[in-house]
Design a protein around this motif. Structure first.
Motif, PDB file in Angstrom:
ATOM      1  N   GLU A 249       0.871  -1.027   0.165  1.00 53.78           N
ATOM      2  CA  GLU A 249       0.006   0.057  -0.080  1.00 53.78           C
ATOM      3  C   GLU A 249       0.643   1.329   0.276  1.00 53.78           C
ATOM      4  O   GLU A 249       0.355   2.217  -0.385  1.00 53.78           O
ATOM      5  CB  GLU A 249      -0.739  -0.080   1.267  1.00 53.78           C
ATOM      6  CG  GLU A 249      -0.144   0.193   2.855  1.00 53.78           C
ATOM      7  CD  GLU A 249      -0.795  -0.367   4.476  1.00 53.78           C
ATOM      8  OE1 GLU A 249      -0.659   0.249   4.937  1.00 53.78           O
ATOM      9  OE2 GLU A 249      -1.552  -1.143   3.569  1.00 53.78           O
ATOM     10  N   PHE A 250       2.117   1.363   0.793  1.00 56.44           N
ATOM     11  CA  PHE A 250       2.840   1.973   0.837  1.00 56.44           C
ATOM     12  C   PHE A 250       3.445   2.742  -0.748  1.00 56.44           C
ATOM     13  O   PHE A 250       2.883   4.184  -0.963  1.00 56.44           O
ATOM     14  CB  PHE A 250       3.803   1.782   1.653  1.00 56.44           C
ATOM     15  CG  PHE A 250       5.277   3.393   2.179  1.00 56.44           C
ATOM     16  CD1 PHE A 250       4.708   3.911   3.053  1.00 56.44           C
ATOM     17  CD2 PHE A 250       6.447   3.160   1.508  1.00 56.44           C
ATOM     18  CE1 PHE A 250       5.420   4.822   3.559  1.00 56.44           C
ATOM     19  CE2 PHE A 250       6.718   4.605   1.662  1.00 56.44           C
ATOM     20  CZ  PHE A 250       6.421   5.050   2.781  1.00 56.44           C
ATOM     21  N   ASN A 251       4.030   1.738  -1.594  1.00 55.90           N
ATOM     22  CA  ASN A 251       4.757   2.317  -2.735  1.00 55.90           C
ATOM     23  C   ASN A 251       3.116   2.428  -3.537  1.00 55.90           C
ATOM     24  O   ASN A 251       3.704   3.624  -4.786  1.00 55.90           O
ATOM     25  CB  ASN A 251       5.478   1.055  -3.552  1.00 55.90           C
ATOM     26  CG  ASN A 251       6.450   0.977  -2.699  1.00 55.90           C
ATOM     27  OD1 ASN A 251       7.435   2.544  -2.107  1.00 55.90           O
ATOM     28  ND2 ASN A 251       6.899   0.089  -2.614  1.00 55.90           N
ATOM     29  N   ARG A 252       1.981   2.103  -3.471  1.00 52.63           N
ATOM     30  CA  ARG A 252       0.806   2.286  -4.375  1.00 52.63           C
ATOM     31  C   ARG A 252       0.557   3.361  -3.896  1.00 52.63           C
ATOM     32  O   ARG A 252       0.748   4.340  -4.928  1.00 52.63           O
ATOM     33  CB  ARG A 252      -0.336   1.679  -4.266  1.00 52.63           C
ATOM     34  CG  ARG A 252      -1.035   1.420  -4.974  1.00 52.63           C
ATOM     35  CD  ARG A 252      -1.191   1.299  -6.649  1.00 52.63           C
ATOM     36  NE  ARG A 252      -0.815  -0.271  -6.464  1.00 52.63           N
ATOM     37  CZ  ARG A 252      -1.505  -1.053  -6.495  1.00 52.63           C
ATOM     38  NH1 ARG A 252      -3.032  -0.570  -6.901  1.00 52.63           N
ATOM     39  NH2 ARG A 252      -1.051  -2.442  -6.987  1.00 52.63           N
ATOM     40  N   SER A 253       0.419   4.057  -2.825  1.00 51.17           N
ATOM     41  CA  SER A 253      -0.184   5.442  -2.089  1.00 51.17           C
ATOM     42  C   SER A 253       0.566   7.120  -3.093  1.00 51.17           C
ATOM     43  O   SER A 253       0.268   7.668  -3.843  1.00 51.17           O
ATOM     44  CB  SER A 253       0.044   5.795  -1.153  1.00 51.17           C
ATOM     45  OG  SER A 253      -0.706   6.742  -1.367  1.00 51.17           O
ATOM     46  N   LEU A 254       2.470   6.043  -3.198  1.00 49.96           N
ATOM     47  CA  LEU A 254       3.470   7.218  -3.590  1.00 49.96           C
ATOM     48  C   LEU A 254       3.013   7.143  -4.367  1.00 49.96           C
ATOM     49  O   LEU A 254       3.475   8.374  -5.474  1.00 49.96           O
ATOM     50  CB  LEU A 254       4.458   6.634  -2.771  1.00 49.96           C
ATOM     51  CG  LEU A 254       5.206   7.026  -1.628  1.00 49.96           C
ATOM     52  CD1 LEU A 254       6.596   6.168  -1.190  1.00 49.96           C
ATOM     53  CD2 LEU A 254       5.128   8.499  -1.367  1.00 49.96           C
ATOM     54  N   ASP A 255       3.040   5.875  -5.728  1.00 48.34           N
ATOM     55  CA  ASP A 255       2.968   6.068  -7.259  1.00 48.34           C
ATOM     56  C   ASP A 255       2.129   7.162  -6.862  1.00 48.34           C
ATOM     57  O   ASP A 255       1.570   7.713  -8.566  1.00 48.34           O
ATOM     58  CB  ASP A 255       2.460   4.630  -7.797  1.00 48.34           C
ATOM     59  CG  ASP A 255       3.930   4.080  -7.595  1.00 48.34           C
ATOM     60  OD1 ASP A 255       4.910   4.709  -7.701  1.00 48.34           O
ATOM     61  OD2 ASP A 255       3.766   2.546  -7.136  1.00 48.34           O
ATOM     62  N   VAL A 256       0.486   6.729  -6.990  1.00 51.37           N
ATOM     63  CA  VAL A 256      -1.078   7.465  -6.666  1.00 51.37           C
ATOM     64  C   VAL A 256      -0.621   8.892  -6.799  1.00 51.37           C
ATOM     65  O   VAL A 256      -0.687  10.286  -7.421  1.00 51.37           O
ATOM     66  CB  VAL A 256      -1.730   7.598  -6.131  1.00 51.37           C
ATOM     67  CG1 VAL A 256      -3.295   8.251  -5.820  1.00 51.37           C
ATOM     68  CG2 VAL A 256      -2.253   5.835  -6.243  1.00 51.37           C
ATOM     69  N   ALA A 257       0.596   9.245  -5.642  1.00 52.48           N
ATOM     70  CA  ALA A 257       0.976  11.020  -5.300  1.00 52.48           C
ATOM     71  C   ALA A 257       1.375  11.361  -6.458  1.00 52.48           C
ATOM     72  O   ALA A 257       1.959  12.554  -6.836  1.00 52.48           O
ATOM     73  CB  ALA A 257       1.477  10.996  -3.887  1.00 52.48           C
ATOM     74  N   ALA A 258       2.828  10.438  -7.241  1.00 49.17           N
ATOM     75  CA  ALA A 258       3.706  10.926  -7.926  1.00 49.17           C
ATOM     76  C   ALA A 258       2.050  11.453  -9.404  1.00 49.17           C
ATOM     77  O   ALA A 258       2.864  12.275 -10.522  1.00 49.17           O
ATOM     78  CB  ALA A 258       5.293   9.869  -8.196  1.00 49.17           C
ATOM     79  N   ALA A 259       2.145  10.344  -9.952  1.00 50.76           N
ATOM     80  CA  ALA A 259       1.053  10.652 -10.954  1.00 50.76           C
ATOM     81  C   ALA A 259       0.725  11.792 -11.032  1.00 50.76           C
ATOM     82  O   ALA A 259      -0.129  12.767 -11.499  1.00 50.76           O
ATOM     83  CB  ALA A 259      -0.033   9.194 -11.062  1.00 50.76           C
ATOM     84  N   SER A 260      -0.904  12.208 -10.104  1.00 50.72           N
ATOM     85  CA  SER A 260      -1.097  12.947  -9.425  1.00 50.72           C
ATOM     86  C   SER A 260      -0.937  14.744  -9.579  1.00 50.72           C
ATOM     87  O   SER A 260      -1.040  15.287  -9.864  1.00 50.72           O
ATOM     88  CB  SER A 260      -1.819  13.346  -8.053  1.00 50.72           C
ATOM     89  OG  SER A 260      -2.997  12.308  -7.957  1.00 50.72           O
ATOM     90  N   ALA A 261       0.886  14.680  -8.779  1.00 54.74           N
ATOM     91  CA  ALA A 261       1.557  15.386  -8.905  1.00 54.74           C
ATOM     92  C   ALA A 261       2.213  16.021 -10.570  1.00 54.74           C
ATOM     93  O   ALA A 261       2.020  17.419 -10.535  1.00 54.74           O
ATOM     94  CB  ALA A 261       2.717  15.540  -8.341  1.00 54.74           C
ATOM     95  N   ALA A 262       2.003  14.762 -11.142  1.00 55.94           N
ATOM     96  CA  ALA A 262       2.274  15.340 -12.613  1.00 55.94           C
ATOM     97  C   ALA A 262       0.781  16.198 -13.143  1.00 55.94           C
ATOM     98  O   ALA A 262       0.629  16.332 -14.269  1.00 55.94           O
ATOM     99  CB  ALA A 262       2.761  13.896 -13.732  1.00 55.94           C
ATOM    100  N   VAL A 263      -0.307  15.467 -13.290  1.00 54.83           N
ATOM    101  CA  VAL A 263      -1.057  15.849 -14.097  1.00 54.83           C
ATOM    102  C   VAL A 263      -1.709  16.925 -13.351  1.00 54.83           C
ATOM    103  O   VAL A 263      -2.123  17.958 -14.160  1.00 54.83           O
ATOM    104  CB  VAL A 263      -2.796  15.178 -12.963  1.00 54.83           C
ATOM    105  CG1 VAL A 263      -3.522  15.872 -13.628  1.00 54.83           C
ATOM    106  CG2 VAL A 263      -2.425  13.801 -13.845  1.00 54.83           C
ATOM    107  N   MET A 264      -1.157  17.356 -11.872  1.00 58.25           N
ATOM    108  CA  MET A 264      -1.291  19.063 -11.295  1.00 58.25           C
ATOM    109  C   MET A 264      -0.523  19.832 -11.997  1.00 58.25           C
ATOM    110  O   MET A 264      -0.920  20.512 -12.338  1.00 58.25           O
ATOM    111  CB  MET A 264      -1.795  18.632 -10.040  1.00 58.25           C
ATOM    112  CG  MET A 264      -1.474  20.156  -9.245  1.00 58.25           C
ATOM    113  SD  MET A 264      -1.347  20.085  -7.477  1.00 58.25           S
ATOM    114  CE  MET A 264      -1.062  22.664  -6.953  1.00 58.25           C
ATOM    115  N   THR A 265       0.578  19.104 -12.228  1.00 57.30           N
ATOM    116  CA  THR A 265       2.360  19.877 -12.753  1.00 57.30           C
ATOM    117  C   THR A 265       1.536  20.602 -14.468  1.00 57.30           C
ATOM    118  O   THR A 265       1.097  22.271 -14.589  1.00 57.30           O
ATOM    119  CB  THR A 265       3.393  19.671 -13.502  1.00 57.30           C
ATOM    120  OG1 THR A 265       4.078  18.797 -11.797  1.00 57.30           O
ATOM    121  CG2 THR A 265       4.246  20.601 -14.125  1.00 57.30           C
ATOM    122  N   VAL A 266       0.725  20.011 -15.043  1.00 62.06           N
ATOM    123  CA  VAL A 266       0.283  20.111 -16.738  1.00 62.06           C
ATOM    124  C   VAL A 266      -0.954  20.953 -16.938  1.00 62.06           C
ATOM    125  O   VAL A 266      -0.707  21.606 -17.538  1.00 62.06           O
ATOM    126  CB  VAL A 266      -0.236  18.782 -17.153  1.00 62.06           C
ATOM    127  CG1 VAL A 266      -1.083  18.648 -18.129  1.00 62.06           C
ATOM    128  CG2 VAL A 266       1.248  17.503 -17.288  1.00 62.06           C
TER     129      VAL A 266
END
Length: 596
Positions: A18-35
């Motif tokens: 769950e830990f790494n999966r949540s970090l993947d969610v955070a990274a993908a969300s941050a990328a979407v937010m950047t764009v």
């Protein structure tokens, strides 16, 4: 992005997928937010300027000027850059402690947004920015946390779903309180009177209130119904039913929030035709002449500290209650002192002193002295760290809850350095001079973010100093009692010298601020500054005397305890230490006699 990172810090275990999966969610969300932030900044430029999109030199030069020179463009540029940094860090960082700083950076990405839109209006400028900032931050935690739980659901097997839902539910309750309070303040500032609810803006506010109430009901259902069903083994249906309904109402609330941002408010947001000097400088009307009663009857509520003080009292009393339920005793005087300190903090940050400190240096100095000396003098004996460590449950799954974060902070090298008595005294006395004779004073006076930083800084430095002298909470090192008194007197001498330097000063600090308010009442700005120096010198003496008395009492009690310990040891061993000492003296005397 923010919800996933908060769950990583407070709910999820690095031992589990769950830990790494949540970090993947955070990274993908941050990328979407950047764009999305970059596109929004571009479209905002087109909307504001009316220049059609193109790739020619005129458009690119205009866009470059917009994002570097105009506050609205700078806000979207800052949001984009922070989101991009968080994207990279979510991929690169896996250490739990370091991820706390990544989470703080992610929350910082909301600051530029909070300073734009309707919050930038003149009326209630500071309160509006505070309310909007709290609103979007805790709404992000609330909604983002729920979405993250949904996205990592497949990794929450083997009994992991229930504890994660429980921890998220606790965060959601806190978020609901903050979102409701900040939403009320925002609506009250922008609507003004009840008859304005009939306007388009008011109707949208009512729709959002209805959605928020529904979310509160779902939060209660989550605590009482969903978690019970999950424990009993009925997982899939109960989980997805409540999550779907809650997300639907969150979607309504978020959509209405977007509409509110694009709808004109009933209350005017611009200065009048002939603004006064005070309105130009502060965005607020000059308050009436200061009297003794004004400090009691005038209020300028700071929502950050209202909510912070309310939670500080609530969680402290909850900890005392938990101790009492298991049969442990917590001294009543600690509870009384803690509540008194929080009440005093609430008054200084929201009462009459907060009303006048923008306009009068003396009021500013009064706030400073109370925050850095009187409030910590009440809070430190409350021993909040000790209470927290005795009442918050320890986790065994590798995740970090409040207790684990407190333990980490208390035993960190940074804490060991800051709580060193010499360091605490240097920070306490040295920051006084560094603050008032550097650009920090201007920033803290003219900028609302700087003002909030100032309050936190004064509280922390004062708390560390008082903790080093009379604290109960655990610290790596404490000075012997005689040296504590020497340290206290030496530090207070710096305080007194600072006050005297202001009393005898002939130059005005921030002359283009305190000297340009256009006041027709009260002392002249220079005389008022000298009064502030007198406050720094005189009020500082009262806590000094109290601290000296408390140190002396603790010293006396320490000696008494040591005497009792020695007496009990003597009774238990038949005064073996005393007999051995006397025998040693006898042998020395005999040796001296034989050598002659």
């Amino acid at each position: 992005m923010i919800g996933a990172l908060l769950l990583v810090c407070f709910a999820l275990s690095p031992r589990q997928p769950e830990f790494n999966r949540s970090l993947d969610v955070a990274a993908a969300s941050a990328a979407v937010m950047t764009v999305a932030s970059a596109i929004t900044g571009l479209l905002t430029f087109v909307s504001v300027t009316g220049i059609p999109f193109s790739l020619d030199q005129t458009f690119t030069d205009g866009l470059s000027s917009f994002v570097t020179s105009v506050s609205l463009g700078q806000a979207w540029l800052g949001t984009t850059l922070i989101a991009a940094a968080v994207t990279v860090l979510c991929f690169a960082v896996r250490n739990q402690t370091a991820l706390a700083f990544v989470t703080a950076l992610a929350l910082l990405s909301l600051l530029p947004m909070a300073q734009q839109g309707h919050a930038a209006g003149t009326a209630g400028h500071d309160a509006a920015i505070t309310a909007l900032g709290l609103h979007i931050a805790f709404a992000a935690i609330w909604l983002g946390g729920l979405l993250t739980v949904v996205l990592i659901r497949t990794t929450l097997d083997g009994g992991r779903l229930v504890p994660v839902i429980e921890r998220y539910s606790t965060l959601a309750i806190v978020c609901f309180v903050v979102v409701a309070a900040s939403g009320y303040v925002s609506a009250e500032l922008r609507i003004g009177t009840l008859d304005k609810l009939a306007t388009p803006y008011g109707i949208l506010v009512l729709v959002k209130v209805a959605a928020l109430v529904a979310l509160g009901v779902f939060g209660v259902a989550q605590r009482r119904y969903l978690i019970g069903r999950l424990r009993s083994g009925s997982k899939r249906g109960a989980f997805w039913w409540l999550v779907t309904a809650e997300l639907a109402f969150m979607g309504i609330a978020s959509g209405v929030a977007a509409a509110l941002a694009r709808t004109a408010t009933p209350v005017a947001e611009k200065l009048g035709a002939a603004p006064t000097p005070a309105e130009i400088l502060t965005g607020e009307k000059l308050p009436p002449a200061l009297t003794a009663a004004s400090y009691v009857t005038s209020w300028n509520v700071d929502l950050v500290w209202v909510i912070g003080c309310a939670f500080a009292v609530f969680f402290y009393l909850a900890g005392v209650r938990r101790l009492a339920k298991r049969g442990d005793r917590w001294p009543i005087h600690r509870t009384i002192l803690w509540i008194a300190g929080i009440v005093l903090l609430f008054y200084i940050t929201s009462g009459g002193v907060n009303v006048y400190e923008k306009y009068l240096f003396s009021s500013h100095m009064l706030a400073h002295m109370v925050l850095t000396m009187m409030v910590p003098l009440l809070l430190v004996p409350g021993a909040p760290i000790t209470l927290a460590l005795r009442t918050i449950r320890k986790r065994a799954d590798g995740s970090r809850g409040p207790r684990e974060w407190i333990m980490l902070a208390v035993h960190s090298r940074v804490a060991a350095f800051l709580t060193n008595p010499i360091v605490a005294a240097v920070l306490f006395a040295g920051s006084l001079w560094a603050f008032y004779y550097t650009p920090l004073f201007r920033w803290a006076t003219t900028d609302h973010i700087g003002h909030e930083w100032m309050i936190i800084h004064f509280l922390i430095t004062g708390y560390l100093f008082v903790q080093s002298l009379i604290g109960i909470d655990p610290v790596p090192y404490r000075l012997p009692y005689p040296f504590r008194l020497v340290l206290l007197l030496g530090t207070m001498a710096f305080h007194a010298f600072f006050g005297l330097s202001l009393i005898t000063s002939s130059g005005l600090l921030l002359a283009d601020w305190f000297g340009a308010m256009g006041r027709t009442w009260g002392q002249t700005p220079l005389a008022d500054q000298q009064t502030g120096g007198g406050i720094a010198w005189s009020i500082g003496e009262i806590p000094t005397v109290i601290l000296a008395i408390v140190v002396a009492i603790q010293w006396s009690r320490s000696d008494a305890k040591e005497t009792k310990r020695s007496d009990r040891n003597a009774d238990r061993t038949g005064e073996a230490e005393l007999n051995a000492y006397n025998e040693r003296l006898a042998r020395l005397a005999e040796h001296d006699h034989s050598s002659r």
